[in-house]
Structures are given as C-alpha cells and as structure tokens.
Motif scaffolding. Structure first.
Motif, PDB file in Angstrom:
ATOM      1  N   ALA A  12       8.405 -15.290  25.107  1.00 11.00           N
ATOM      2  CA  ALA A  12       8.361 -16.602  24.452  1.00 11.00           C
ATOM      3  C   ALA A  12       6.955 -16.949  23.984  1.00 11.00           C
ATOM      4  O   ALA A  12       6.776 -17.572  22.932  1.00 11.00           O
ATOM      5  CB  ALA A  12       8.875 -17.676  25.406  1.00 11.00           C
ATOM      6  N   ALA A  13       5.942 -16.539  24.749  1.00 10.94           N
ATOM      7  CA  ALA A  13       4.559 -16.850  24.386  1.00 10.94           C
ATOM      8  C   ALA A  13       4.153 -16.175  23.094  1.00 10.94           C
ATOM      9  O   ALA A  13       3.273 -16.669  22.385  1.00 10.94           O
ATOM     10  CB  ALA A  13       3.609 -16.419  25.507  1.00 10.94           C
ATOM     11  N   GLY A  14       4.775 -15.060  22.777  1.00 15.48           N
ATOM     12  CA  GLY A  14       4.431 -14.330  21.557  1.00 15.48           C
ATOM     13  C   GLY A  14       5.412 -14.535  20.430  1.00 15.48           C
ATOM     14  O   GLY A  14       5.340 -13.848  19.411  1.00 15.48           O
ATOM     15  N   PHE A  15       6.333 -15.486  20.576  1.00 17.13           N
ATOM     16  CA  PHE A  15       7.412 -15.643  19.603  1.00 17.13           C
ATOM     17  C   PHE A  15       7.112 -16.683  18.530  1.00 17.13           C
ATOM     18  O   PHE A  15       7.330 -16.451  17.332  1.00 17.13           O
ATOM     19  CB  PHE A  15       8.709 -16.026  20.332  1.00 17.13           C
ATOM     20  CG  PHE A  15       9.957 -15.894  19.506  1.00 17.13           C
ATOM     21  CD1 PHE A  15      10.712 -14.745  19.563  1.00 17.13           C
ATOM     22  CD2 PHE A  15      10.384 -16.928  18.680  1.00 17.13           C
ATOM     23  CE1 PHE A  15      11.877 -14.612  18.803  1.00 17.13           C
ATOM     24  CE2 PHE A  15      11.533 -16.823  17.923  1.00 17.13           C
ATOM     25  CZ  PHE A  15      12.286 -15.651  17.979  1.00 17.13           C
ATOM     26  N   SER A  16       6.600 -17.832  18.938  1.00 17.31           N
ATOM     27  CA  SER A  16       6.521 -18.998  18.037  1.00 17.31           C
ATOM     28  C   SER A  16       5.776 -18.707  16.747  1.00 17.31           C
ATOM     29  O   SER A  16       6.303 -18.912  15.644  1.00 17.31           O
ATOM     30  CB  SER A  16       5.853 -20.174  18.751  1.00 17.31           C
ATOM     31  OG  SER A  16       6.639 -20.649  19.800  1.00 17.31           O
ATOM     32  N   ALA A  61       2.683  -3.707   8.711  1.00 19.36           N
ATOM     33  CA  ALA A  61       4.035  -3.848   9.268  1.00 19.36           C
ATOM     34  C   ALA A  61       4.137  -3.641  10.767  1.00 19.36           C
ATOM     35  O   ALA A  61       5.199  -3.891  11.343  1.00 19.36           O
ATOM     36  CB  ALA A  61       4.983  -2.884   8.554  1.00 19.36           C
ATOM     37  N   SER A  62       3.064  -3.203  11.432  1.00 20.78           N
ATOM     38  CA  SER A  62       3.150  -3.023  12.882  1.00 20.78           C
ATOM     39  C   SER A  62       2.451  -4.136  13.645  1.00 20.78           C
ATOM     40  O   SER A  62       2.511  -4.180  14.869  1.00 20.78           O
ATOM     41  CB  SER A  62       2.519  -1.683  13.286  1.00 20.78           C
ATOM     42  OG  SER A  62       1.109  -1.722  13.088  1.00 20.78           O
ATOM     43  N   GLY A  63       1.777  -5.051  12.927  1.00 16.35           N
ATOM     44  CA  GLY A  63       1.125  -6.178  13.588  1.00 16.35           C
ATOM     45  C   GLY A  63       2.130  -7.239  13.982  1.00 16.35           C
ATOM     46  O   GLY A  63       3.338  -7.104  13.750  1.00 16.35           O
ATOM     47  N   GLY A  64       1.648  -8.312  14.566  1.00 22.20           N
ATOM     48  CA  GLY A  64       2.544  -9.342  15.081  1.00 22.20           C
ATOM     49  C   GLY A  64       3.445  -9.937  14.015  1.00 22.20           C
ATOM     50  O   GLY A  64       4.681  -9.849  14.101  1.00 22.20           O
ATOM     51  N   VAL A  65       2.845 -10.539  12.966  1.00 23.90           N
ATOM     52  CA  VAL A  65       3.679 -11.154  11.935  1.00 23.90           C
ATOM     53  C   VAL A  65       4.395 -10.104  11.099  1.00 23.90           C
ATOM     54  O   VAL A  65       5.533 -10.311  10.661  1.00 23.90           O
ATOM     55  CB  VAL A  65       2.852 -12.093  11.023  1.00 23.90           C
ATOM     56  CG1 VAL A  65       2.390 -13.319  11.774  1.00 23.90           C
ATOM     57  CG2 VAL A  65       1.673 -11.377  10.389  1.00 23.90           C
ATOM     58  N   SER A  90       3.019  -5.420  23.177  1.00 24.70           N
ATOM     59  CA  SER A  90       2.470  -4.097  23.478  1.00 24.70           C
ATOM     60  C   SER A  90       1.455  -4.124  24.613  1.00 24.70           C
ATOM     61  O   SER A  90       1.296  -3.126  25.325  1.00 24.70           O
ATOM     62  CB  SER A  90       1.816  -3.506  22.229  1.00 24.70           C
ATOM     63  OG  SER A  90       0.758  -4.340  21.771  1.00 24.70           O
ATOM     64  N   LYS A  91       0.769  -5.269  24.789  1.00 23.75           N
ATOM     65  CA  LYS A  91      -0.239  -5.361  25.843  1.00 23.75           C
ATOM     66  C   LYS A  91      -0.262  -6.765  26.426  1.00 23.75           C
ATOM     67  O   LYS A  91      -0.112  -7.752  25.699  1.00 23.75           O
ATOM     68  CB  LYS A  91      -1.642  -5.025  25.296  1.00 23.75           C
ATOM     69  CG  LYS A  91      -1.868  -3.545  25.005  1.00 23.75           C
ATOM     70  CD  LYS A  91      -3.312  -3.279  24.600  1.00 23.75           C
ATOM     71  CE  LYS A  91      -3.553  -1.796  24.349  1.00 23.75           C
ATOM     72  NZ  LYS A  91      -3.438  -1.003  25.585  1.00 23.75           N
ATOM     73  N   THR A  92      -0.459  -6.844  27.732  1.00 21.62           N
ATOM     74  CA  THR A  92      -0.680  -8.122  28.398  1.00 21.62           C
ATOM     75  C   THR A  92      -2.002  -8.062  29.158  1.00 21.62           C
ATOM     76  O   THR A  92      -2.409  -7.004  29.634  1.00 21.62           O
ATOM     77  CB  THR A  92       0.453  -8.465  29.382  1.00 21.62           C
ATOM     78  OG1 THR A  92       0.553  -7.438  30.375  1.00 21.62           O
ATOM     79  CG2 THR A  92       1.786  -8.606  28.661  1.00 21.62           C
ATOM     80  N   VAL A 130      -0.466 -10.608  24.650  1.00 21.93           N
ATOM     81  CA  VAL A 130      -0.232 -11.851  25.412  1.00 21.93           C
ATOM     82  C   VAL A 130      -1.165 -11.920  26.610  1.00 21.93           C
ATOM     83  O   VAL A 130      -1.421 -10.911  27.277  1.00 21.93           O
ATOM     84  CB  VAL A 130       1.245 -11.923  25.878  1.00 21.93           C
ATOM     85  CG1 VAL A 130       1.465 -13.070  26.868  1.00 21.93           C
ATOM     86  CG2 VAL A 130       2.177 -12.082  24.679  1.00 21.93           C
ATOM     87  N   VAL A 131      -1.685 -13.113  26.874  1.00 20.58           N
ATOM     88  CA  VAL A 131      -2.496 -13.385  28.054  1.00 20.58           C
ATOM     89  C   VAL A 131      -1.625 -14.113  29.078  1.00 20.58           C
ATOM     90  O   VAL A 131      -0.996 -15.136  28.757  1.00 20.58           O
ATOM     91  CB  VAL A 131      -3.722 -14.246  27.705  1.00 20.58           C
ATOM     92  CG1 VAL A 131      -4.408 -14.766  28.972  1.00 20.58           C
ATOM     93  CG2 VAL A 131      -4.704 -13.458  26.861  1.00 20.58           C
TER      94      VAL A 131
END
Length: 325
Positions: free
Chosen positions: A117-121, A148-152, A296-298, A321-322
């Motif tokens: 959820a933290a990486g969705f909005s 195309a492999s980044g977040g957005v 991919s990483k926290t 995500v942190v």
C-alpha cells in the motif's frame, strides 16, 4: 517520534534522523501511525529544493504512506481511529507519524499489506490518471512506456494491459525489460542498444504509438515525438533523465498529435471524486490479480540515505519502500 529531517537543501547525506514532537491533527486532518512509506523520485528533488513543492524547514521527505489512523480532526467523518489507510502526504512520511489532509487518505483494501500500500498511491495514481483522463487510452491501441521498469513505468505497463492496450515496454537494459515482460508487456525495446524511434516504427508497421508514457524526458522524449501515430498523445510525466526537453511544434501539426501534461497531485486535489473512482477501479483490478505491484527493495527508517540514492541514480526497479515499524 523519530523522523528523517531536511534542515537545509542538499543531498540525502545531509539529512538527519532525530526525535521530534508528535504531530497533532487539525480539524480536517488525520494523524497516521506509519508502518511503511513509499520512496519516489520527487523525494530526491524536494530535499534539494528542485521540486515545485517547497515545505518550510525542517521537514521530512516522503510523499506517500500506509499505516493506521491514530487520531482524527473534528471535521473528519469518513475515517476513524484504527482504520488501515494509505495516502498521498506530499511530504512528511519518512517518520513514525504524519498529520495530513484527510481527503488525501483512503482506506486500504482488506487484501493489501502495508508495504504494498505504501508504494501504490503515487505510482498507480499517477499512471491511472495519465492513461485514463489525459491519454484517453482505448482498448486495442498501442501504448509505448518509457522507463518501463521504474515505479510509474511498471504501473503504466500493468494498467495499460488492464485497459486492453498493446503495450511496448522500453528500458535501458535486458534485466529491466524482463521485469516489464513479467508485468505483461507485449513487446520490448532496449533503447541503450537500438534507436527507440526506429524500433517503435518497426513494431507498428511504420505507424507509431497511439499513446506514449514518458517519465524520462531528455533524449528519449526527442525520439518519442518522432514515433507517434496520427492523433497520438504523448504524456509528459517527469524528467528522470535530468533534462527538460523542448518540443518542435511543427511535429504536432504534421501528426495531428498532442503533448499532454500529467500532474496527478493537482488532479487529485481538484477532482477528488474522479480520483476516488480511479482508485476504486484499480482496487478491483488488484483483487482480481490484474495488478501485482512490485516492491523490489525495502529499507529501515535509518537507511533513508540508501533508499533515496537508489532513486537518484535511477537504479530502482519497481518500488522502493521504507519501513518504519
């Protein structure tokens, strides 16, 4: 509470992790006990004073968060203490708590965890608004996604497929393209090895892409405007390359094409009901398995510098995500 603080503009190494006072909700706000915060490219800009939003010092970066409502302001009716929520805070989420406008906060789907959820909005909100309201993407059209492999970018690949488009994913390495392929991309272009313009023309029988999603800018934008279809729409999402390009307007005339700006934050503030409808549709797709967000990483909160540097050096694949607890 602990918070990562920016006291003067500078790189991630200039930030500090300190104890600070807990926030208090104003009448239209909620305070969220943050469990996880998304890391986004604007976070790397805001700490250097290069973003359009410039909070007063000291402030915490972190534009999106997921957690549990700790308190609500007197005017807030749609949320209550204990609700699991996600939202766009703008800044302030690299901390254990944040106070934010309640209208920018949504209840989380029951089947979604805090890290997802933290990486969705921001990524999915941006890409959904870009493709639906700004690009007016239609089933059967060809969508070209840069970065195309980044977040957005990865979110745009998934959403494009969910909306019935043929998706061409473009990225700078074979490894990144494999990630886009796993997300559903139909065709792949490695633009570090071939001409983006020529490859798109070859894949579209010389016609070009109907919608081009560009979070990169720079040289890729220059190529993208030359491989757009008649009545095509090029979506200006961001400038991860570092160079804001200029557009030769004669190309728009020749192709009957449009250069369309995408500013999801302003859209969400101006049209909250339409933004909510976007998320309701995406939550349905998530529950149906059409959207599978990749984190991919926290990192832990005290690893904020490493988390931000992955974004600033364009090494991120999917979301970073942190975790704060």
């Amino acid at each position: 509470m602990k918070a990562v603080l920016c006291k003067a503009y500078g790189p991630a190494s200039s930030l500090v992790l300190e104890e600070t006072a807990d926030p208090v909700a104003k009448k239209n706000e909620v305070v969220i006990d943050i469990h996880a915060a998304g890391v986004n490219f604007p976070d790397t800009l805001i700490i250097e004073g290069k973003y359009q939003v410039k909070p007063p010092f000291p402030f915490s970066p972190g534009g999106e968060a997921a957690g549990v409502v700790a308190s609500v302001g007197e005017n807030v009716k749609h949320l209550k203490v204990g609700d699991r929520v996600m939202g766009l805070t703008g800044f302030g989420s690299f901390a254990e708590k944040v106070a934010t406008d309640a209208m920018r906060v949504l209840p989380m789907p029951a089947d979604m965890d805090f890290v997802t959820a933290a990486g969705f909005s921001m990524t999915y909100g941006t890409s959904m608004h870009a493709l639906k309201q700004r690009g007016e993407l239609k089933p059967g059209e060809t969508l070209l996604v840069l970065g195309a492999s980044g977040g957005v970018g990865l979110a745009a690949v998934e959403l494009g497929k969910a909306m019935g488009a043929r998706v061409i994913a473009a990225a700078s390495s074979a490894e990144k393209l494999e990630v886009a392929k796993a997300a559903g991309a139909d065709e792949l272009i490695n633009y570090s090895e071939v001409s983006l313009k020529d490859a798109v023309k070859e894949l579209t029988n010389g016609q070009g892409a109907d919608v081009i999603y560009d979070p990169v800018g720079g040289d890729l934008f220059d190529e993208a405007v030359r491989c757009i279809n008649w009545k095509g729409r090029l979506l200006v999402v961001g400038f991860a390359s570092g160079r804001i390009p200029e557009f030769p307007v004669n190309l728009a005339l020749l192709k009957g094409s449009s250069i369309v700006g995408v500013f999801w934050g302003a859209f969400a503030a101006r049209e909250p009901q339409v933004n909510l409808e976007n998320f309701q549709e995406m939550f349905r797709w998530y529950s149906e398995g059409k959207l599978k967000p990749l984190v991919s990483k926290t990192f832990e909160l005290n690893e904020y510098e490493a988390a931000l540097n992955i974004l600033s050096t364009r090494q991120a694949v999917g979301k970073v995500v942190v975790k704060t607890r």
